[in-house]
Design a protein around this motif. Structure first.
Motif, mmCIF file in Angstrom:
data_model
loop_
_atom_site.group_PDB
_atom_site.id
_atom_site.type_symbol
_atom_site.label_atom_id
_atom_site.label_comp_id
_atom_site.label_asym_id
_atom_site.label_seq_id
_atom_site.Cartn_x
_atom_site.Cartn_y
_atom_site.Cartn_z
ATOM 1 N N SER A 49 0.821 -1.326 -0.098
ATOM 2 C CA SER A 49 0.034 0.207 -0.031
ATOM 3 C C SER A 49 0.906 1.196 -0.027
ATOM 4 O O SER A 49 1.787 1.329 0.605
ATOM 5 C CB SER A 49 -1.018 -0.012 1.235
ATOM 6 O OG SER A 49 -0.053 0.030 2.369
ATOM 7 N N VAL A 50 0.480 2.155 -0.741
ATOM 8 C CA VAL A 50 1.388 3.382 -1.009
ATOM 9 C C VAL A 50 0.929 4.762 -0.813
ATOM 10 O O VAL A 50 -0.147 4.703 -1.350
ATOM 11 C CB VAL A 50 2.141 3.161 -2.660
ATOM 12 C CG1 VAL A 50 3.024 4.411 -3.041
ATOM 13 C CG2 VAL A 50 3.009 1.975 -2.855
ATOM 14 N N THR A 51 1.740 5.208 0.048
ATOM 15 C CA THR A 51 1.434 6.693 0.093
ATOM 16 C C THR A 51 2.500 7.605 -0.546
ATOM 17 O O THR A 51 3.657 7.496 -0.328
ATOM 18 C CB THR A 51 1.374 7.391 1.421
ATOM 19 O OG1 THR A 51 0.345 6.413 2.267
ATOM 20 C CG2 THR A 51 1.007 8.807 1.808
ATOM 21 N N LEU A 52 1.894 8.640 -1.352
ATOM 22 C CA LEU A 52 2.975 9.380 -2.269
ATOM 23 C C LEU A 52 2.831 10.825 -1.892
ATOM 24 O O LEU A 52 1.733 11.509 -2.242
ATOM 25 C CB LEU A 52 2.636 9.008 -3.813
ATOM 26 C CG LEU A 52 3.381 9.530 -4.894
ATOM 27 C CD1 LEU A 52 4.904 9.376 -5.006
ATOM 28 C CD2 LEU A 52 2.769 9.560 -6.319
ATOM 29 N N VAL A 53 3.981 11.324 -1.303
ATOM 30 C CA VAL A 53 3.790 12.682 -0.893
ATOM 31 C C VAL A 53 4.741 13.371 -2.068
ATOM 32 O O VAL A 53 5.853 13.247 -2.284
ATOM 33 C CB VAL A 53 4.604 12.838 0.259
ATOM 34 C CG1 VAL A 53 4.497 14.399 0.682
ATOM 35 C CG2 VAL A 53 3.795 12.170 1.414
ATOM 36 N N SER A 54 3.941 14.287 -2.861
ATOM 37 C CA SER A 54 4.439 14.763 -4.305
ATOM 38 C C SER A 54 4.633 16.170 -4.172
ATOM 39 O O SER A 54 3.502 16.940 -4.006
ATOM 40 C CB SER A 54 3.673 13.986 -5.198
ATOM 41 O OG SER A 54 3.972 14.540 -6.342
ATOM 42 N N GLY A 55 5.703 16.652 -4.581
ATOM 43 C CA GLY A 55 5.705 18.038 -5.007
ATOM 44 C C GLY A 55 5.233 18.336 -6.311
ATOM 45 O O GLY A 55 4.579 17.411 -6.843
ATOM 46 N N PRO A 56 5.060 19.453 -6.878
ATOM 47 C CA PRO A 56 4.412 19.742 -8.059
ATOM 48 C C PRO A 56 4.725 19.088 -9.401
ATOM 49 O O PRO A 56 6.027 19.407 -9.578
ATOM 50 C CB PRO A 56 4.584 21.316 -8.224
ATOM 51 C CG PRO A 56 4.864 21.866 -6.993
ATOM 52 C CD PRO A 56 5.662 20.723 -6.183
ATOM 53 N N THR A 57 4.238 18.537 -9.939
ATOM 54 C CA THR A 57 4.485 17.630 -11.151
ATOM 55 C C THR A 57 3.446 17.836 -12.239
ATOM 56 O O THR A 57 2.327 17.839 -11.836
ATOM 57 C CB THR A 57 4.980 16.118 -10.876
ATOM 58 O OG1 THR A 57 3.546 15.635 -11.193
ATOM 59 C CG2 THR A 57 5.814 15.853 -9.704
ATOM 60 N N CYS A 58 3.772 17.375 -13.418
ATOM 61 C CA CYS A 58 2.528 17.329 -14.494
ATOM 62 C C CYS A 58 2.405 16.034 -14.644
ATOM 63 O O CYS A 58 1.505 15.584 -15.617
ATOM 64 C CB CYS A 58 3.345 17.781 -15.729
ATOM 65 S SG CYS A 58 3.870 19.407 -15.815
ATOM 66 N N LEU A 59 2.583 14.881 -13.722
ATOM 67 C CA LEU A 59 2.338 13.551 -13.945
ATOM 68 C C LEU A 59 1.054 13.281 -13.529
ATOM 69 O O LEU A 59 0.359 13.746 -12.235
ATOM 70 C CB LEU A 59 3.502 12.617 -13.427
ATOM 71 C CG LEU A 59 4.632 13.159 -13.873
ATOM 72 C CD1 LEU A 59 5.826 12.336 -12.882
ATOM 73 C CD2 LEU A 59 4.977 12.798 -15.208
ATOM 74 N N THR A 60 0.511 12.232 -14.229
ATOM 75 C CA THR A 60 -0.828 11.565 -13.451
ATOM 76 C C THR A 60 -0.425 10.400 -12.324
ATOM 77 O O THR A 60 0.435 9.534 -12.709
ATOM 78 C CB THR A 60 -1.689 10.884 -14.439
ATOM 79 O OG1 THR A 60 -1.809 11.624 -15.617
ATOM 80 C CG2 THR A 60 -2.981 10.228 -13.895
ATOM 81 N N PRO A 61 -0.688 10.688 -11.219
ATOM 82 C CA PRO A 61 -0.362 9.541 -10.017
ATOM 83 C C PRO A 61 -1.059 8.148 -10.418
ATOM 84 O O PRO A 61 -1.944 8.216 -11.219
ATOM 85 C CB PRO A 61 -0.738 10.281 -8.999
ATOM 86 C CG PRO A 61 -1.530 11.495 -9.141
ATOM 87 C CD PRO A 61 -1.724 11.452 -10.622
ATOM 88 N N PRO A 62 -0.116 7.118 -9.990
ATOM 89 C CA PRO A 62 -0.622 5.847 -10.097
ATOM 90 C C PRO A 62 -1.791 5.566 -9.644
ATOM 91 O O PRO A 62 -2.036 6.268 -8.533
ATOM 92 C CB PRO A 62 0.565 5.036 -9.427
ATOM 93 C CG PRO A 62 1.592 5.827 -9.219
ATOM 94 C CD PRO A 62 1.280 7.466 -9.331
ATOM 95 N N GLN A 63 -2.743 4.955 -10.192
ATOM 96 C CA GLN A 63 -4.134 4.730 -9.622
ATOM 97 C C GLN A 63 -3.663 3.699 -8.242
ATOM 98 O O GLN A 63 -2.727 3.032 -8.225
ATOM 99 C CB GLN A 63 -4.909 3.907 -10.415
ATOM 100 C CG GLN A 63 -5.596 4.736 -11.592
ATOM 101 C CD GLN A 63 -6.337 3.936 -12.382
ATOM 102 O OE1 GLN A 63 -7.100 2.906 -11.965
ATOM 103 N NE2 GLN A 63 -6.311 4.359 -13.679
ATOM 104 N N ARG A 64 -4.586 3.633 -7.254
ATOM 105 C CA ARG A 64 -4.352 3.059 -6.054
ATOM 106 C C ARG A 64 -3.382 3.679 -5.138
ATOM 107 O O ARG A 64 -3.210 3.127 -3.878
ATOM 108 C CB ARG A 64 -4.012 1.474 -6.418
ATOM 109 C CG ARG A 64 -5.087 0.724 -6.964
ATOM 110 C CD ARG A 64 -4.671 -0.627 -7.178
ATOM 111 N NE ARG A 64 -3.633 -0.807 -8.185
ATOM 112 C CZ ARG A 64 -2.716 -2.007 -7.896
ATOM 113 N NH1 ARG A 64 -2.513 -2.420 -6.911
ATOM 114 N NH2 ARG A 64 -1.799 -2.005 -8.859
ATOM 115 N N ALA A 65 -2.428 4.640 -5.506
ATOM 116 C CA ALA A 65 -1.786 5.081 -4.377
ATOM 117 C C ALA A 65 -2.504 6.430 -3.850
ATOM 118 O O ALA A 65 -3.230 7.060 -4.322
ATOM 119 C CB ALA A 65 -0.686 6.075 -5.146
ATOM 120 N N LYS A 66 -2.068 6.426 -2.573
ATOM 121 C CA LYS A 66 -2.880 7.531 -1.832
ATOM 122 C C LYS A 66 -1.897 8.747 -2.062
ATOM 123 O O LYS A 66 -0.759 8.715 -1.524
ATOM 124 C CB LYS A 66 -2.945 7.226 -0.416
ATOM 125 C CG LYS A 66 -3.578 8.330 0.519
ATOM 126 C CD LYS A 66 -3.583 7.643 1.769
ATOM 127 C CE LYS A 66 -4.105 8.972 2.908
ATOM 128 N NZ LYS A 66 -4.553 10.281 2.431
#
Ligand code: CTP
Length: 401
Positions: free
Chosen positions: A229-246
């Motif tokens: 189970s994945v939590t992604l703390v992300s700075g500003p990007t142009c990407l679509t985050p992986p589905q199923r990641a929080k």
């Protein structure tokens, strides 16, 4: 979520009658979410035309080296692009050549050049399948970690019955799916930082860096594929985050620090992929700064080191860092491993078009007692290999022999 979402699959077709089924296979792989590029041997083009596959895949088909220029992707680029090379159908002749490391046609060369998993779907007359030479080759395939899907038993195009039929397209899609779902991190929670941070100068200006977030997002996808189970703390990007990641979106290093520490209690593995701004502006202006002065100085103060703070927490998760360096790669990375008290660090060269923003990369993985090089490959492919190493070391630490 589709089973092969975002996966890059190179479908290599060799010269057997089962090649007609590969046309359907292209569609089935696409239906499962994969991007498909097709390469063919000359012999395969005698069974089905490249045009058929070009129309289905919506991409030019590579048949030999001469076609590569027109397609804009050489076999080396394709080898790096691939998350999986699937040879279907794989003839007895092709398997023999694969086993001997031959590179005398495009498909064989591609299999040699890729660091992605290679899978073959054998298809041949049952007598050829049973032949001791073929069986010896198949044993070697299995020993070398080349994946084998089938063959199935049943009636054959030649009128005989026995083993040698290529698996049906839907069965092949299922087998591809199991390759990606490794289950290595089943039940494990992984916290990942990704992308750049932005430090405000005034309401419209920031200090940031060139990180695209691609590697962090690829690592998140690979961890999800491994069952975490994945939590992604992300700075500003142009990407679509992986589905199923929080996903927890943040802007500044301090916000990233706070989001990470909020989640830490439930984290088994922390992976810091973000390019965190080391400094922030001490006093960001409340209003837009005007260009009245000829010179302008900004006072910067240090940001907290998120990774080091996680590694210093008690109890602490398994901690993995990234080190982007322009020189002295191994030396600087090992220093960071020791100073931040990490369990593992992934070092990569940046600058001159390498690393930041690029679609591929190479990594040097260091732990206090080991060193492994992951050669240049697409970030998605590299992320999967990286996660396999992280899982291995994490599980070894958790369950010492
Ligand atoms: N990192 C972090 N918080 C920071 C700075 C870095 O969590 N404030 C993490 C990065 O996510 C990465 C690792 O530390 O996993 C190394 O980052 P890098 O920028 O290469 O190194 P620094 O520690 O910032 O050192 P330097 O910039 O001097 O090379």
């Amino acid at each position: 979520m589709k089973k092969l979402q975002n996966k890059h699959i190179v479908l290599a077709i060799t010269g057997g009658i089962a090649a007609y089924k590969s046309a359907d296979l292209v569609r089935r792989l696409q239906d499962a979410g994969a991007s498909v590029r097709v390469v063919m041997t000359e012999a395969a083009t005698g069974f089905v035309t490249p045009l058929t596959f070009q129309a289905l895949a919506g991409q030019p088909v590579l048949v030999d080296e001469n076609t590569s220029a027109a397609n804009g992707m050489t076999h080396i680029e394709l080898a790096r692009w691939a998350d999986l090379v699937l040879v279907a159908p794989a003839t007895a002749d092709f398997i023999a050549r694969l086993i001997h490391g031959r590179a005398d046609d495009l498909v064989a060369a591609l299999c040699l050049a890729t660091s992605a998993p290679v899978a073959v779907a054998p298809a041949m007359n049952q007598q050829m399948w049973e032949n001791p030479a073929t069986q010896a080759n198949i044993r070697l395939l299995d020993q070398r970690g080349i994946h084998r899907f089938g063959p199935a038993q049943g009636s054959q195009a030649c009128g005989e019955t026995g083993f040698g039929r290529m698996l049906e397209p839907l069965d092949l899609v299922e087998q591809c799916t199991t390759l990606f779902d490794t289950g290595l991190l089943q039940g494990v929670s992984v916290l990942i930082t990704a992308g750049p941070t932005q430090e405000p100068i005034d309401p419209v200006r920031v200090i940031t860096n060139l990180s695209s977030g691609k590697m962090g997002y690829a690592v998140a996808q690979a961890a999800l594929d491994a069952g975490a189970s994945v939590t992604l703390v992300s700075g500003p990007t142009c990407l679509t985050p992986p589905q199923r990641a929080k996903v927890i979106p943040v802007q500044t290093a301090q916000q990233m620090y706070d989001a990470v520490h909020e989640k830490l209690d439930n984290t088994d593995i922390f992976i810091g992929v973000a390019a965190v701004s080391d400094y922030r502006v001490a006093q960001p202006a409340d209003a837009k700064i005007k260009k009245d002065a000829d010179e302008l100085s900004l006072v910067l103060v240090k940001n907290p080191d998120i990774l080091a703070s996680v590694a210093a927490s008690d109890p602490r998760p398994f901690c993995v860092g990234f080190a982007a360096e322009t020189d002295h790669l191994e030396g600087y990375a090992r220093e960071k491993l020791e100073q931040k008290r990490l369990d593992m660090i992934a070092a990569n060269m940046v600058g001159n078009g390498q690393g930041i923003g690029a679609d591929d990369n190479a990594l040097l993985l260091l732990t206090p007692r080991s060193k492994v090089e992951l050669t240049r490959a697409a970030k998605s492919q590299l992320a999967r290999q990286f996660i396999e190493h992280v899982a291995k070391h994490y599980l070894e630490q958790k369950n010492p022999a």
